[in-house]
Write a protein that holds these residues in place. Structure first.
Motif, PDB file in Angstrom:
ATOM      1  N   ALA A 117      26.997 -32.392 -63.250  1.00  0.00           N
ATOM      2  CA  ALA A 117      28.297 -33.074 -63.319  1.00  0.00           C
ATOM      3  C   ALA A 117      28.429 -34.141 -62.239  1.00  0.00           C
ATOM      4  CB  ALA A 117      29.428 -32.066 -63.199  1.00  0.00           C
ATOM      5  N   GLY A 118      27.706 -33.959 -61.144  1.00  0.00           N
ATOM      6  CA  GLY A 118      27.730 -34.949 -60.071  1.00  0.00           C
ATOM      7  C   GLY A 118      29.002 -34.917 -59.248  1.00  0.00           C
ATOM      8  N   LYS A 120      29.965 -34.049 -66.918  1.00  0.00           N
ATOM      9  CA  LYS A 120      30.709 -34.977 -66.056  1.00  0.00           C
ATOM     10  C   LYS A 120      32.204 -34.871 -66.307  1.00  0.00           C
ATOM     11  CE  LYS A 120      31.528 -38.541 -63.357  1.00  0.00           C
ATOM     12  NZ  LYS A 120      31.599 -38.321 -61.886  1.00  0.00           N
ATOM     13  N   ASP A 121      32.620 -34.929 -67.574  1.00  0.00           N
ATOM     14  CA  ASP A 121      34.042 -34.860 -67.892  1.00  0.00           C
ATOM     15  C   ASP A 121      34.625 -33.494 -67.525  1.00  0.00           C
ATOM     16  OD1 ASP A 121      34.306 -37.441 -68.736  1.00  0.00           O
ATOM     17  OD2 ASP A 121      34.442 -36.999 -70.878  1.00  0.00           O
ATOM     18  N   ASP A 131      34.986 -33.424 -63.712  1.00  0.00           N
ATOM     19  CA  ASP A 131      36.096 -34.273 -63.273  1.00  0.00           C
ATOM     20  C   ASP A 131      37.438 -33.629 -63.615  1.00  0.00           C
ATOM     21  OD1 ASP A 131      34.174 -36.041 -62.432  1.00  0.00           O
ATOM     22  OD2 ASP A 131      34.474 -37.484 -64.062  1.00  0.00           O
TER      23      ASP A 131
END
Length: 303
Positions: free
Chosen positions: A40-41, A138-139, A142
């Motif tokens: 996901a970072g 990622k989403d 976040d």
């Protein structure tokens, strides 16, 4: 004769045990590993706020009747009536005891996209993880980061009120085996970037099919009827068919995008029922995302 009967009974019992074992293996909860969620970072809270609106999280998880800033207190407590009983929406505020404040990203991601709770149990698909399964790490990451910025609540929602056999979480593994998938709902050849973005939103975080697609007796989507309309869960009327052959067939892409922004139809009617909340959330998206949704709805198969 008696010996043969005993052997036959023993064989049947053995087959039953083997069958039960296979069922348990096939239908066991299947969370994704921590390594997957690590992709996901670094969290982007601004994008998380966008995903929050896209997914309509506030509509279900706010305290009943909450408006304005109070709606961002994700205290839960909304009751969802269904043919299977009453589902009580949980607290997902950052509270460490009543909410998800002590969850890891992996626990959150597996709940949202795999229907697996932090304790490893199956979750009910009243949480639309059948759609959210298409969300990117990622989403999800976040979104999790954004929720952690919201106010805490110590409200504890009551347990679901479900009769037998729907109160048996073990059976949810069978339901997932029948219906759960992260594959595209529609195969679109040569789709451009705009259509692909619209497909991602509609089939994934936007979870439009959860209301607009008819279900069978077990609550799974009916095959071949994607977005073709369904009974209104509120009990009156019908959720419309939004395929190119349905009630919005005469609408242009611009009409659809404008409706999602303003709530006004080309006939100057307004959104009603649960669509009011959906439209309010969609109005918060960038113009390009509303246009992408419209582009996707215009190229899916006509039913």
């Amino acid at each position: 004769m008696a010996g043969r009967l005993v052997k036959s009974i023993g064989a049947l019992i053995g087959l039953g045990v083997i069958g039960a074992g296979v069922f348990l293996v096939v239908t066991r909860p299947q969370p994704l590993p921590d390594e997957y969620w690590a992709t996901a970072g670094t969290p982007d809270v601004k994008n998380g706020e966008l995903v929050f609106s896209m997914g309509g999280c506030v509509s279900c998880h706010k305290k009943p009747g909450a408006e304005g800033a109070d709606a961002l207190v994700l205290a839960g407590g909304v009751t969802i009536d269904s043919p299977y009983g009453k589902f009580h929406v949980p607290n997902i505020s950052p509270d460490e005891k009543a909410g998800i404040g002590n969850w890891t990203l992996a626990q959150f991601g597996n709940a949202v996209t795999r229907g697996v709770g932090p304790d490893g149990s199956h979750l009910y698909p009243s949480l639309p993880y059948g759609s959210y399964s298409r969300m990117t790490p990622k989403d999800v990451g976040d979104l999790f980061a954004y929720i952690k910025t919201l106010p805490k609540s110590d409200n504890v929602a009551p347990p679901h009120e479900l009769g037998f056999p729907y109160n048996m979480r073990l059976a949810l593994g069978g339901w997932k085996w029948l219906y759960f998938s992260d594959a595209p709902r529609v195969e679109l050849a040569n789709a451009d970037a705009t259509v692909k973005r619209g497909q991602y939103i509609v089939e994934g975080p936007g979870h439009c099919g959860e209301c607009h697609t008819p279900r069978d007796e077990l609550g799974g989507f009916k095959a071949g009827q994607w977005l073709s309309g369904a009974p209104n869960p509120e009990g009156k009327g019908k959720i419309p068919d939004i395929t190119p052959g349905g009630s919005v067939a005469s609408w242009s892409e611009g009409d659809i995008a404008n409706y999602l922004e303003t709530g006004f139809t080309p006939e100057y009617d307004t959104a009603g029922g649960t669509m009011v909340e959906v439209q309010k959330n969609m109005a918060k998206l960038p113009k390009e995302d509303r246009e992408a949704i419209a582009a996707y709805l215009k190229v899916i198969p006509k039913l």
